[in-house]
Scaffold this active site. Structure first.
Site, PDB file in Angstrom:
ATOM      1  N   ASN A 244       0.732  -1.123  -0.032  1.00  0.00           N
ATOM      2  CA  ASN A 244       0.117   0.175   0.053  1.00  0.00           C
ATOM      3  C   ASN A 244       0.786   1.145   0.091  1.00  0.00           C
ATOM      4  OD1 ASN A 244       0.596   0.683   2.694  1.00  0.00           O
ATOM      5  ND2 ASN A 244      -0.337  -1.324   3.260  1.00  0.00           N
ATOM      6  N   ASP A 313      -4.514  -6.307   5.409  1.00  0.00           N
ATOM      7  CA  ASP A 313      -5.657  -7.043   5.764  1.00  0.00           C
ATOM      8  C   ASP A 313      -5.366  -8.500   5.622  1.00  0.00           C
ATOM      9  OD1 ASP A 313      -6.273  -5.060   7.594  1.00  0.00           O
ATOM     10  OD2 ASP A 313      -7.441  -4.116   5.803  1.00  0.00           O
ATOM     11  N   LYS A 323       8.036 -17.490 -10.266  1.00  0.00           N
ATOM     12  CA  LYS A 323       7.256 -16.336 -10.981  1.00  0.00           C
ATOM     13  C   LYS A 323       6.241 -17.010 -11.769  1.00  0.00           C
ATOM     14  CE  LYS A 323       7.722 -12.551 -14.215  1.00  0.00           C
ATOM     15  NZ  LYS A 323       8.372 -12.053 -15.404  1.00  0.00           N
ATOM     16  N   PRO A 341      -2.810 -11.638  10.543  1.00  0.00           N
ATOM     17  CA  PRO A 341      -2.977 -11.724  11.964  1.00  0.00           C
ATOM     18  C   PRO A 341      -3.184 -10.016  12.222  1.00  0.00           C
ATOM     19  CG  PRO A 341      -0.713 -11.965  11.559  1.00  0.00           C
ATOM     20  CD  PRO A 341      -1.342 -12.207  10.325  1.00  0.00           C
ATOM     21  N   ASP A 342      -4.069  -9.817  13.256  1.00  0.00           N
ATOM     22  CA  ASP A 342      -4.086  -8.263  13.622  1.00  0.00           C
ATOM     23  C   ASP A 342      -3.050  -8.111  14.891  1.00  0.00           C
ATOM     24  OD1 ASP A 342      -4.712  -5.844  14.896  1.00  0.00           O
ATOM     25  OD2 ASP A 342      -6.736  -5.738  14.193  1.00  0.00           O
ATOM     26  N   ILE A 343      -1.900  -7.320  14.537  1.00  0.00           N
ATOM     27  CA  ILE A 343      -0.813  -7.115  15.411  1.00  0.00           C
ATOM     28  C   ILE A 343      -1.136  -6.303  16.683  1.00  0.00           C
ATOM     29  CG2 ILE A 343       1.645  -6.313  15.749  1.00  0.00           C
ATOM     30  CD1 ILE A 343       1.529  -6.851  12.406  1.00  0.00           C
ATOM     31  N   PHE A 363      -3.263   3.133  15.482  1.00  0.00           N
ATOM     32  CA  PHE A 363      -3.567   4.396  14.332  1.00  0.00           C
ATOM     33  C   PHE A 363      -4.508   3.939  13.641  1.00  0.00           C
ATOM     34  CE2 PHE A 363      -0.483   7.834  13.541  1.00  0.00           C
ATOM     35  CZ  PHE A 363       0.359   8.003  14.874  1.00  0.00           C
ATOM     36  N   LYS A 377     -12.908   2.162  16.340  1.00  0.00           N
ATOM     37  CA  LYS A 377     -11.610   1.351  16.226  1.00  0.00           C
ATOM     38  C   LYS A 377     -10.891   1.404  17.486  1.00  0.00           C
ATOM     39  CE  LYS A 377     -10.037   1.190  11.972  1.00  0.00           C
ATOM     40  NZ  LYS A 377      -9.515   1.471  10.674  1.00  0.00           N
ATOM     41  N   LYS A 381     -10.109  -2.415  18.948  1.00  0.00           N
ATOM     42  CA  LYS A 381      -8.760  -3.121  19.107  1.00  0.00           C
ATOM     43  C   LYS A 381      -8.318  -3.156  20.508  1.00  0.00           C
ATOM     44  CE  LYS A 381      -7.511  -2.484  14.554  1.00  0.00           C
ATOM     45  NZ  LYS A 381      -6.764  -3.335  13.964  1.00  0.00           N
TER      46      LYS A 381
HETATM   47  N1  CTP Z   1      -3.009  -3.118  12.601  1.00  0.00           N
HETATM   48  C1  CTP Z   1      -2.297  -4.217  13.012  1.00  0.00           C
HETATM   49  N2  CTP Z   1      -2.328  -5.401  12.291  1.00  0.00           N
HETATM   50  C2  CTP Z   1      -3.334  -5.484  11.121  1.00  0.00           C
HETATM   51  C3  CTP Z   1      -3.919  -4.311  10.948  1.00  0.00           C
HETATM   52  C4  CTP Z   1      -3.980  -3.258  11.622  1.00  0.00           C
HETATM   53  O1  CTP Z   1      -1.548  -4.009  13.863  1.00  0.00           O
HETATM   54  N3  CTP Z   1      -3.377  -6.803  10.488  1.00  0.00           N
HETATM   55  C5  CTP Z   1      -3.067  -1.978  13.354  1.00  0.00           C
HETATM   56  C6  CTP Z   1      -2.483  -0.661  12.632  1.00  0.00           C
HETATM   57  O2  CTP Z   1      -1.054  -0.570  12.797  1.00  0.00           O
HETATM   58  C7  CTP Z   1      -3.303   0.526  13.281  1.00  0.00           C
HETATM   59  C8  CTP Z   1      -4.486  -0.200  13.619  1.00  0.00           C
HETATM   60  O3  CTP Z   1      -4.284  -1.694  13.618  1.00  0.00           O
HETATM   61  O4  CTP Z   1      -2.543   0.979  14.451  1.00  0.00           O
HETATM   62  C9  CTP Z   1      -5.586   0.093  12.656  1.00  0.00           C
HETATM   63  O5  CTP Z   1      -5.334  -0.273  11.390  1.00  0.00           O
HETATM   64  P1  CTP Z   1      -6.457  -0.029  10.180  1.00  0.00           P
HETATM   65  O6  CTP Z   1      -5.647  -0.517   9.092  1.00  0.00           O
HETATM   66  O7  CTP Z   1      -6.713   1.453  10.105  1.00  0.00           O
HETATM   67  O8  CTP Z   1      -7.340  -0.682  10.642  1.00  0.00           O
HETATM   68  P2  CTP Z   1      -8.122  -2.504  10.249  1.00  0.00           P
HETATM   69  O9  CTP Z   1      -8.170  -2.773  11.602  1.00  0.00           O
HETATM   70  O10 CTP Z   1      -7.401  -2.906   9.346  1.00  0.00           O
HETATM   71  O11 CTP Z   1      -9.667  -2.088   9.923  1.00  0.00           O
HETATM   72  P3  CTP Z   1     -10.061  -1.485   8.410  1.00  0.00           P
HETATM   73  O12 CTP Z   1      -8.914  -1.454   7.354  1.00  0.00           O
HETATM   74  O13 CTP Z   1     -11.384  -2.058   8.279  1.00  0.00           O
HETATM   75  O14 CTP Z   1     -10.493   0.117   8.769  1.00  0.00           O
END
Ligand code: CTP
Length: 440
Positions: A244, A313, A323, A341-343, A363, A377, A381
Protein backbone atom coordinates in the site's frame (compact mmCIF):
# COMPACT_ATOMS: atom_id res chain seq x y z
CA UNK A 1 14.32 -10.29 9.53
CA UNK A 2 17.19 -7.83 9.43
CA UNK A 3 18.44 -5.71 12.32
CA UNK A 4 20.03 -2.46 11.25
CA UNK A 5 21.90 -0.08 13.51
CA UNK A 6 20.68 3.49 13.67
CA UNK A 7 22.07 5.75 10.98
CA UNK A 8 20.54 9.20 11.09
CA UNK A 9 20.90 11.41 8.10
CA UNK A 10 18.96 14.59 7.71
CA UNK A 11 17.65 14.57 4.16
CA UNK A 12 17.12 18.15 3.06
CA UNK A 13 16.25 17.11 -0.47
CA UNK A 14 13.41 14.92 0.73
CA UNK A 15 12.03 17.09 3.41
CA UNK A 16 12.11 20.66 2.22
CA UNK A 17 9.27 22.66 3.65
CA UNK A 18 8.48 26.26 4.38
CA UNK A 19 9.07 28.02 7.70
CA UNK A 20 8.39 31.72 7.52
CA UNK A 21 10.32 33.08 4.59
CA UNK A 22 12.94 30.33 4.58
CA UNK A 23 12.72 27.01 2.84
CA UNK A 24 14.22 24.67 5.39
CA UNK A 25 14.64 20.94 5.87
CA UNK A 26 12.42 19.41 8.55
CA UNK A 27 15.33 18.76 10.89
CA UNK A 28 15.85 22.53 11.11
CA UNK A 29 12.21 23.04 11.98
CA UNK A 30 12.65 20.74 14.95
CA UNK A 31 15.97 22.35 15.87
CA UNK A 32 14.28 25.75 15.76
CA UNK A 33 11.83 24.67 18.45
CA UNK A 34 14.67 23.87 20.82
CA UNK A 35 17.33 26.37 19.76
CA UNK A 36 15.47 29.58 18.87
CA UNK A 37 16.62 32.29 21.25
CA UNK A 38 19.45 30.20 22.70
CA UNK A 39 22.96 31.61 22.86
CA UNK A 40 25.58 29.07 21.90
CA UNK A 41 29.30 29.55 22.34
CA UNK A 42 30.84 27.50 19.55
CA UNK A 43 34.44 26.61 20.35
CA UNK A 44 36.79 25.37 17.65
CA UNK A 45 39.97 23.52 18.56
CA UNK A 46 42.51 22.47 15.94
CA UNK A 47 41.43 19.90 13.36
CA UNK A 48 40.49 19.47 9.72
CA UNK A 49 36.88 19.16 10.85
CA UNK A 50 36.85 22.94 11.39
CA UNK A 51 35.45 23.14 7.87
CA UNK A 52 32.29 21.42 9.15
CA UNK A 53 32.03 23.94 11.98
CA UNK A 54 31.44 26.69 9.46
CA UNK A 55 28.31 24.89 8.29
CA UNK A 56 27.30 24.06 11.87
CA UNK A 57 27.54 27.75 12.73
CA UNK A 58 25.25 28.55 9.80
CA UNK A 59 22.75 25.87 10.78
CA UNK A 60 22.65 27.04 14.39
CA UNK A 61 21.95 30.62 13.35
CA UNK A 62 19.29 29.46 10.88
CA UNK A 63 17.70 27.53 13.73
CA UNK A 64 17.36 30.82 15.58
CA UNK A 65 20.33 30.61 17.96
CA UNK A 66 22.90 33.33 18.38
CA UNK A 67 26.41 31.96 18.02
CA UNK A 68 29.58 33.34 19.54
CA UNK A 69 32.66 31.68 18.08
CA UNK A 70 35.81 31.16 20.11
CA UNK A 71 38.85 29.63 18.39
CA UNK A 72 42.15 28.24 19.57
CA UNK A 73 45.39 29.16 17.82
CA UNK A 74 45.47 25.68 16.28
CA UNK A 75 41.92 26.10 14.91
CA UNK A 76 43.07 29.24 13.09
CA UNK A 77 45.40 27.03 11.05
CA UNK A 78 42.34 25.33 9.57
CA UNK A 79 39.72 28.08 9.37
CA UNK A 80 40.00 31.85 9.48
CA UNK A 81 38.17 33.85 12.13
CA UNK A 82 36.98 36.05 9.24
CA UNK A 83 34.89 33.20 7.85
CA UNK A 84 33.42 32.37 11.24
CA UNK A 85 32.71 36.05 11.91
CA UNK A 86 30.86 36.35 8.61
CA UNK A 87 28.77 33.25 9.34
CA UNK A 88 28.01 34.05 12.98
CA UNK A 89 27.61 37.79 12.53
CA UNK A 90 29.83 38.38 15.56
CA UNK A 91 33.53 39.04 15.94
CA UNK A 92 35.43 35.94 16.94
CA UNK A 93 37.39 35.62 20.17
CA UNK A 94 40.82 33.98 19.94
CA UNK A 95 42.77 35.28 22.93
CA UNK A 96 42.28 35.66 26.65
CA UNK A 97 44.12 38.98 26.34
CA UNK A 98 41.42 40.41 24.04
CA UNK A 99 41.14 44.02 25.17
CA UNK A 100 37.65 44.51 23.70
CA UNK A 101 36.09 43.42 26.95
CA UNK A 102 35.91 46.32 29.40
CA UNK A 103 36.88 44.12 32.33
CA UNK A 104 39.40 42.23 30.17
CA UNK A 105 37.81 38.94 31.21
CA UNK A 106 36.41 37.38 28.03
CA UNK A 107 36.48 33.92 29.66
CA UNK A 108 34.02 35.09 32.31
CA UNK A 109 31.82 37.23 30.09
CA UNK A 110 31.50 34.71 27.26
CA UNK A 111 30.68 31.78 29.51
CA UNK A 112 28.14 33.70 31.62
CA UNK A 113 26.09 34.62 28.54
CA UNK A 114 25.95 31.09 27.11
CA UNK A 115 23.07 28.62 27.21
CA UNK A 116 25.64 26.00 26.18
CA UNK A 117 29.25 25.75 25.12
CA UNK A 118 29.76 23.43 22.14
CA UNK A 119 33.31 22.41 21.29
CA UNK A 120 33.32 21.27 17.65
CA UNK A 121 35.79 20.02 16.72
CA UNK A 122 37.11 18.78 20.06
CA UNK A 123 40.64 17.54 19.35
CA UNK A 124 42.59 14.93 21.31
CA UNK A 125 44.78 17.68 22.68
CA UNK A 126 41.83 19.83 23.72
CA UNK A 127 40.06 17.06 25.63
CA UNK A 128 43.36 16.27 27.34
CA UNK A 129 43.40 19.85 28.57
CA UNK A 130 39.77 19.62 29.70
CA UNK A 131 40.46 16.39 31.57
CA UNK A 132 43.26 18.11 33.45
CA UNK A 133 41.40 21.36 33.97
CA UNK A 134 44.15 23.30 32.21
CA UNK A 135 43.41 26.90 31.28
CA UNK A 136 46.36 28.29 29.32
CA UNK A 137 44.38 29.82 26.43
CA UNK A 138 40.92 31.36 26.07
CA UNK A 139 38.82 28.33 25.05
CA UNK A 140 39.99 25.95 27.79
CA UNK A 141 40.06 28.83 30.26
CA UNK A 142 36.41 29.61 29.40
CA UNK A 143 35.40 25.93 29.80
CA UNK A 144 36.93 25.79 33.26
CA UNK A 145 35.44 29.18 34.18
CA UNK A 146 31.90 28.38 33.05
CA UNK A 147 29.22 27.97 35.75
CA UNK A 148 29.16 24.17 35.67
CA UNK A 149 25.57 23.79 36.95
CA UNK A 150 24.05 26.25 34.52
CA UNK A 151 26.08 26.11 31.32
CA UNK A 152 26.35 22.65 29.75
CA UNK A 153 29.47 21.72 27.82
CA UNK A 154 28.99 19.59 24.68
CA UNK A 155 32.01 17.98 23.01
CA UNK A 156 32.10 16.84 19.38
CA UNK A 157 35.24 14.69 19.07
CA UNK A 158 37.17 14.85 15.79
CA UNK A 159 40.41 13.01 15.15
CA UNK A 160 42.25 10.20 13.41
CA UNK A 161 41.00 6.71 14.30
CA UNK A 162 44.22 5.74 16.16
CA UNK A 163 44.07 8.94 18.19
CA UNK A 164 40.39 8.28 18.97
CA UNK A 165 41.09 4.68 20.01
CA UNK A 166 44.13 5.60 22.11
CA UNK A 167 43.56 4.76 25.78
CA UNK A 168 44.62 8.25 26.84
CA UNK A 169 41.99 9.86 24.59
CA UNK A 170 39.26 7.51 25.79
CA UNK A 171 40.32 8.15 29.36
CA UNK A 172 40.24 11.91 28.80
CA UNK A 173 36.74 11.87 27.30
CA UNK A 174 35.55 9.65 30.15
CA UNK A 175 37.06 12.10 32.64
CA UNK A 176 35.49 15.08 30.87
CA UNK A 177 32.12 13.28 30.96
CA UNK A 178 32.59 12.49 34.66
CA UNK A 179 33.26 16.21 35.17
CA UNK A 180 29.90 17.04 33.58
CA UNK A 181 30.61 17.35 29.85
CA UNK A 182 28.20 15.77 27.36
CA UNK A 183 30.22 13.83 24.79
CA UNK A 184 28.54 13.58 21.39
CA UNK A 185 29.20 10.61 19.11
CA UNK A 186 31.75 10.27 16.34
CA UNK A 187 31.28 9.37 12.70
CA UNK A 188 32.74 6.34 11.00
CA UNK A 189 34.33 6.32 7.58
CA UNK A 190 37.04 7.82 5.43
CA UNK A 191 39.25 10.27 7.26
CA UNK A 192 41.25 13.25 6.01
CA UNK A 193 44.48 11.31 6.61
CA UNK A 194 43.33 8.61 4.16
CA UNK A 195 42.61 6.02 6.84
CA UNK A 196 39.16 4.64 7.53
CA UNK A 197 37.54 4.15 10.92
CA UNK A 198 35.95 5.85 13.94
CA UNK A 199 36.76 9.35 15.04
CA UNK A 200 35.65 11.79 12.38
CA UNK A 201 33.38 14.56 13.53
CA UNK A 202 29.66 14.10 12.99
CA UNK A 203 28.19 15.94 10.03
CA UNK A 204 26.84 19.45 10.73
CA UNK A 205 23.21 18.33 10.37
CA UNK A 206 23.81 15.49 12.83
CA UNK A 207 25.44 17.87 15.30
CA UNK A 208 22.52 20.28 14.94
CA UNK A 209 20.08 17.44 15.68
CA UNK A 210 22.15 16.28 18.67
CA UNK A 211 22.44 19.77 20.12
CA UNK A 212 18.68 20.28 19.72
CA UNK A 213 18.09 16.84 21.26
CA UNK A 214 20.25 17.79 24.22
CA UNK A 215 17.82 20.59 25.04
CA UNK A 216 14.71 18.42 24.58
CA UNK A 217 13.06 17.46 27.89
CA UNK A 218 13.51 13.72 28.52
CA UNK A 219 9.83 13.05 29.16
CA UNK A 220 10.07 9.37 28.15
CA UNK A 221 13.26 8.56 30.06
CA UNK A 222 13.11 5.01 31.37
CA UNK A 223 10.65 3.81 28.73
CA UNK A 224 11.24 1.18 26.09
CA UNK A 225 9.11 1.95 23.09
CA UNK A 226 8.32 -0.54 20.34
CA UNK A 227 6.79 0.89 17.18
CA UNK A 228 5.71 -0.52 13.82
CA UNK A 229 5.88 1.63 10.69
CA UNK A 230 5.41 1.55 6.94
CA UNK A 231 3.42 -0.83 4.77
CA UNK A 232 3.72 -4.58 4.64
CA UNK A 233 4.40 -6.46 1.43
CA UNK A 234 2.50 -9.67 0.84
CA UNK A 235 4.13 -11.81 -1.83
CA UNK A 236 2.15 -13.29 -4.73
CA UNK A 237 5.27 -14.82 -6.22
CA UNK A 238 9.03 -14.01 -5.96
CA UNK A 239 8.65 -10.85 -8.05
CA UNK A 240 5.15 -9.57 -7.27
CA UNK A 241 3.13 -8.69 -4.25
CA UNK A 242 0.47 -6.57 -2.61
CA UNK A 243 1.37 -3.49 -0.65
CA UNK A 244 0.00 0.00 0.00
CA UNK A 245 0.98 3.67 -0.18
CA UNK A 246 2.17 4.11 3.41
CA UNK A 247 5.57 5.85 3.42
CA UNK A 248 6.39 5.12 7.06
CA UNK A 249 7.25 8.79 7.67
CA UNK A 250 4.85 9.30 10.57
CA UNK A 251 6.12 6.22 12.41
CA UNK A 252 9.76 7.14 11.81
CA UNK A 253 9.07 10.68 13.06
CA UNK A 254 7.51 9.32 16.25
CA UNK A 255 10.45 6.94 16.73
CA UNK A 256 12.91 9.84 16.35
CA UNK A 257 10.91 12.06 18.72
CA UNK A 258 10.65 9.31 21.34
CA UNK A 259 14.40 8.69 21.14
CA UNK A 260 15.06 12.40 21.59
CA UNK A 261 12.69 12.37 24.57
CA UNK A 262 14.86 9.75 26.26
CA UNK A 263 13.10 6.46 25.35
CA UNK A 264 14.92 3.36 24.15
CA UNK A 265 13.27 2.79 20.78
CA UNK A 266 12.92 -0.29 18.58
CA UNK A 267 11.35 0.32 15.18
CA UNK A 268 9.87 -2.58 13.22
CA UNK A 269 9.75 -1.28 9.66
CA UNK A 270 8.06 -2.61 6.57
CA UNK A 271 9.65 -1.89 3.18
CA UNK A 272 10.29 1.87 3.15
CA UNK A 273 13.03 4.13 1.81
CA UNK A 274 13.79 6.02 5.00
CA UNK A 275 16.98 6.38 7.03
CA UNK A 276 16.89 5.06 10.56
CA UNK A 277 16.71 7.83 13.18
CA UNK A 278 20.07 7.86 14.95
CA UNK A 279 20.10 5.83 18.13
CA UNK A 280 16.99 3.89 17.15
CA UNK A 281 17.21 0.11 16.73
CA UNK A 282 15.54 -1.01 13.52
CA UNK A 283 14.20 -4.40 12.49
CA UNK A 284 13.29 -4.67 8.81
CA UNK A 285 10.42 -6.94 7.79
CA UNK A 286 8.35 -7.49 4.67
CA UNK A 287 5.10 -9.27 5.48
CA UNK A 288 2.48 -8.91 8.22
CA UNK A 289 3.45 -12.30 9.60
CA UNK A 290 7.11 -11.24 9.82
CA UNK A 291 6.02 -7.98 11.46
CA UNK A 292 4.03 -9.92 14.06
CA UNK A 293 7.03 -12.20 14.67
CA UNK A 294 9.37 -9.23 15.15
CA UNK A 295 6.92 -7.50 17.49
CA UNK A 296 6.41 -10.65 19.55
CA UNK A 297 10.17 -11.11 19.89
CA UNK A 298 10.50 -7.60 21.41
CA UNK A 299 7.25 -6.90 23.19
CA UNK A 300 8.14 -8.39 26.57
CA UNK A 301 10.77 -5.68 27.09
CA UNK A 302 8.54 -2.78 25.99
CA UNK A 303 6.57 -0.38 28.17
CA UNK A 304 4.90 1.39 25.21
CA UNK A 305 3.72 -0.12 21.91
CA UNK A 306 2.68 2.10 19.01
CA UNK A 307 1.25 0.54 15.85
CA UNK A 308 1.57 3.02 12.99
CA UNK A 309 2.13 0.38 10.31
CA UNK A 310 -0.39 0.06 7.49
CA UNK A 311 -0.56 -3.70 7.76
CA UNK A 312 -2.11 -5.47 4.78
CA UNK A 313 -5.42 -6.96 5.90
CA UNK A 314 -5.07 -9.97 3.62
CA UNK A 315 -2.28 -11.96 1.99
CA UNK A 316 -2.39 -14.36 -0.96
CA UNK A 317 -3.36 -17.77 0.37
CA UNK A 318 -0.59 -19.52 -1.55
CA UNK A 319 2.40 -17.48 -2.66
CA UNK A 320 4.00 -19.18 -5.69
CA UNK A 321 7.63 -20.31 -5.31
CA UNK A 322 8.38 -19.32 -8.89
CA UNK A 323 7.29 -16.39 -10.99
CA UNK A 324 3.79 -16.94 -12.37
CA UNK A 325 4.08 -16.84 -16.19
CA UNK A 326 1.51 -15.92 -18.81
CA UNK A 327 0.66 -19.04 -20.78
CA UNK A 328 -0.69 -17.20 -23.82
CA UNK A 329 -4.26 -18.35 -23.27
CA UNK A 330 -5.45 -14.99 -21.92
CA UNK A 331 -6.45 -16.65 -18.64
CA UNK A 332 -5.59 -14.66 -15.50
CA UNK A 333 -4.35 -16.36 -12.37
CA UNK A 334 -6.99 -16.89 -9.70
CA UNK A 335 -5.79 -15.39 -6.44
CA UNK A 336 -7.38 -16.26 -3.14
CA UNK A 337 -6.62 -14.52 0.13
CA UNK A 338 -6.43 -15.25 3.82
CA UNK A 339 -6.68 -12.70 6.60
CA UNK A 340 -3.49 -11.48 8.23
CA UNK A 341 -3.04 -11.51 12.00
CA UNK A 342 -4.04 -8.26 13.71
CA UNK A 343 -0.77 -7.28 15.36
CA UNK A 344 -2.16 -4.44 17.46
CA UNK A 345 -5.18 -6.39 18.71
CA UNK A 346 -2.93 -9.37 19.55
CA UNK A 347 -0.60 -7.18 21.60
CA UNK A 348 -3.47 -5.24 23.22
CA UNK A 349 -5.05 -8.49 24.42
CA UNK A 350 -1.81 -9.70 26.04
CA UNK A 351 -1.62 -10.05 29.79
CA UNK A 352 0.94 -7.23 30.13
CA UNK A 353 -1.23 -4.79 28.20
CA UNK A 354 -4.33 -5.80 30.15
CA UNK A 355 -2.52 -5.37 33.47
CA UNK A 356 -1.26 -1.88 32.59
CA UNK A 357 2.41 -2.87 32.30
CA UNK A 358 2.31 -2.08 28.56
CA UNK A 359 0.59 1.02 27.09
CA UNK A 360 -0.74 0.46 23.55
CA UNK A 361 -1.45 3.07 20.91
CA UNK A 362 -3.19 2.34 17.62
CA UNK A 363 -3.46 4.36 14.44
CA UNK A 364 -6.37 4.55 12.04
CA UNK A 365 -6.00 5.67 8.46
CA UNK A 366 -9.50 6.48 7.22
CA UNK A 367 -10.85 8.22 4.15
CA UNK A 368 -13.90 9.83 5.84
CA UNK A 369 -15.90 10.04 9.11
CA UNK A 370 -12.64 10.02 11.03
CA UNK A 371 -14.02 10.63 14.52
CA UNK A 372 -16.70 7.94 14.29
CA UNK A 373 -14.37 5.31 12.80
CA UNK A 374 -11.48 6.14 15.14
CA UNK A 375 -13.77 5.98 18.18
CA UNK A 376 -15.13 2.60 17.14
CA UNK A 377 -11.69 1.28 16.21
CA UNK A 378 -10.23 2.21 19.61
CA UNK A 379 -12.84 0.07 21.32
CA UNK A 380 -12.54 -2.76 18.79
CA UNK A 381 -8.73 -2.88 19.14
CA UNK A 382 -8.91 -2.58 22.92
CA UNK A 383 -6.35 0.24 23.24
CA UNK A 384 -6.39 3.27 25.55
CA UNK A 385 -5.37 5.69 22.79
CA UNK A 386 -6.11 5.68 19.08
CA UNK A 387 -4.65 8.23 16.67
CA UNK A 388 -6.73 8.89 13.57
CA UNK A 389 -5.66 10.49 10.32
CA UNK A 390 -7.04 10.83 6.81
CA UNK A 391 -4.93 8.35 4.85
CA UNK A 392 -5.22 9.73 1.30
CA UNK A 393 -4.35 13.24 2.58
CA UNK A 394 -1.14 12.15 4.25
CA UNK A 395 0.33 9.08 2.54
CA UNK A 396 3.82 10.01 1.35
CA UNK A 397 3.48 13.63 2.55
CA UNK A 398 5.73 15.40 5.04
CA UNK A 399 2.82 16.79 6.99
CA UNK A 400 -0.31 15.41 8.59
CA UNK A 401 -3.14 16.24 10.99
CA UNK A 402 -3.99 13.88 13.85
CA UNK A 403 -7.06 13.16 15.91
CA UNK A 404 -6.39 11.66 19.33
CA UNK A 405 -9.23 9.54 20.69
CA UNK A 406 -9.29 8.08 24.19
CA UNK A 407 -11.89 7.02 26.74
CA UNK A 408 -12.57 10.60 27.79
CA UNK A 409 -13.05 12.11 24.32
CA UNK A 410 -10.98 13.42 21.45
CA UNK A 411 -8.40 16.11 20.71
CA UNK A 412 -7.09 17.43 17.39
CA UNK A 413 -3.43 18.01 16.62
CA UNK A 414 -3.74 20.45 13.69
CA UNK A 415 -1.84 20.04 10.42
CA UNK A 416 1.90 20.30 10.93
CA UNK A 417 5.07 18.56 9.83
CA UNK A 418 5.24 14.90 10.82
CA UNK A 419 8.37 15.76 12.78
CA UNK A 420 6.48 18.33 14.84
CA UNK A 421 3.49 16.00 15.27
CA UNK A 422 5.82 13.22 16.41
CA UNK A 423 7.06 15.46 19.22
CA UNK A 424 3.52 16.56 20.13
CA UNK A 425 2.40 12.95 20.28
CA UNK A 426 5.35 12.06 22.49
CA UNK A 427 4.36 14.88 24.85
CA UNK A 428 0.78 13.52 24.91
CA UNK A 429 2.11 10.03 25.63
CA UNK A 430 4.24 11.26 28.50
CA UNK A 431 1.09 12.72 30.07
CA UNK A 432 -1.02 9.60 29.54
CA UNK A 433 1.25 6.60 30.10
CA UNK A 434 0.35 5.29 33.55
CA UNK A 435 2.85 4.69 36.29
CA UNK A 436 2.01 0.97 36.12
CA UNK A 437 4.04 0.53 32.90
CA UNK A 438 7.26 -1.48 33.20
CA UNK A 439 10.20 0.99 33.08
CA UNK A 440 13.81 0.13 32.44
N1 CTP B 1 -3.11 -3.15 12.57
C1 CTP B 1 -2.31 -4.21 12.93
N2 CTP B 1 -2.40 -5.39 12.27
C2 CTP B 1 -3.29 -5.55 11.27
C3 CTP B 1 -4.12 -4.47 10.88
C4 CTP B 1 -4.00 -3.28 11.56
O1 CTP B 1 -1.49 -4.06 13.83
N3 CTP B 1 -3.36 -6.69 10.63
C5 CTP B 1 -3.02 -1.91 13.34
C6 CTP B 1 -2.49 -0.74 12.56
O2 CTP B 1 -1.08 -0.63 12.68
C7 CTP B 1 -3.20 0.43 13.22
C8 CTP B 1 -4.53 -0.17 13.61
O3 CTP B 1 -4.32 -1.56 13.70
O4 CTP B 1 -2.58 0.82 14.39
C9 CTP B 1 -5.67 0.12 12.69
O5 CTP B 1 -5.31 -0.22 11.39
P1 CTP B 1 -6.34 -0.04 10.21
O6 CTP B 1 -5.75 -0.61 8.96
O7 CTP B 1 -6.82 1.39 10.17
O8 CTP B 1 -7.55 -0.88 10.74
P2 CTP B 1 -8.10 -2.26 10.37
O9 CTP B 1 -8.17 -3.05 11.64
O10 CTP B 1 -7.34 -2.89 9.27
O11 CTP B 1 -9.56 -1.87 9.92
P3 CTP B 1 -10.10 -1.33 8.50
O12 CTP B 1 -8.98 -1.49 7.51
O13 CTP B 1 -11.27 -2.16 8.24
O14 CTP B 1 -10.44 0.10 8.75
Amino acid sequence: MEVVNGDYRCQPQLTACVAGQLTLPLCYIRAMQELAGKHIVLGLSGGVACYKSAQLCRLLTKAGATVQVVMTEAAEQFMTPVTMQALSGRTVYTSQWDAREANNMPHINLSREADAVVIAPCSADFVAKLAQGRADELLSLMCVARPIDRVPLLLAPAMNREMWAHPATQRNFAQAAADGAHVLGVGVGEQACGETGDGRMLEPEELLADIAAFFTPKVLAGHKLLITAGPTFEAIDPVRGITNLSSGKMGFAIAAAAKTAGAQVTLVAGPVHLSTPRGVRRINVQSAQQMLGAVQSQIDQASIFIATAAVADWRPANAADQKIKKDGSGDVPALSFVENPDILATVAQSERAQSGALYCVGFAAESHDLLAYATAKRVRKGVPLLVGNIGPATFGQDDNALLLVDASGHRELPRASKTALGHQLVAELARRVPATTTRL
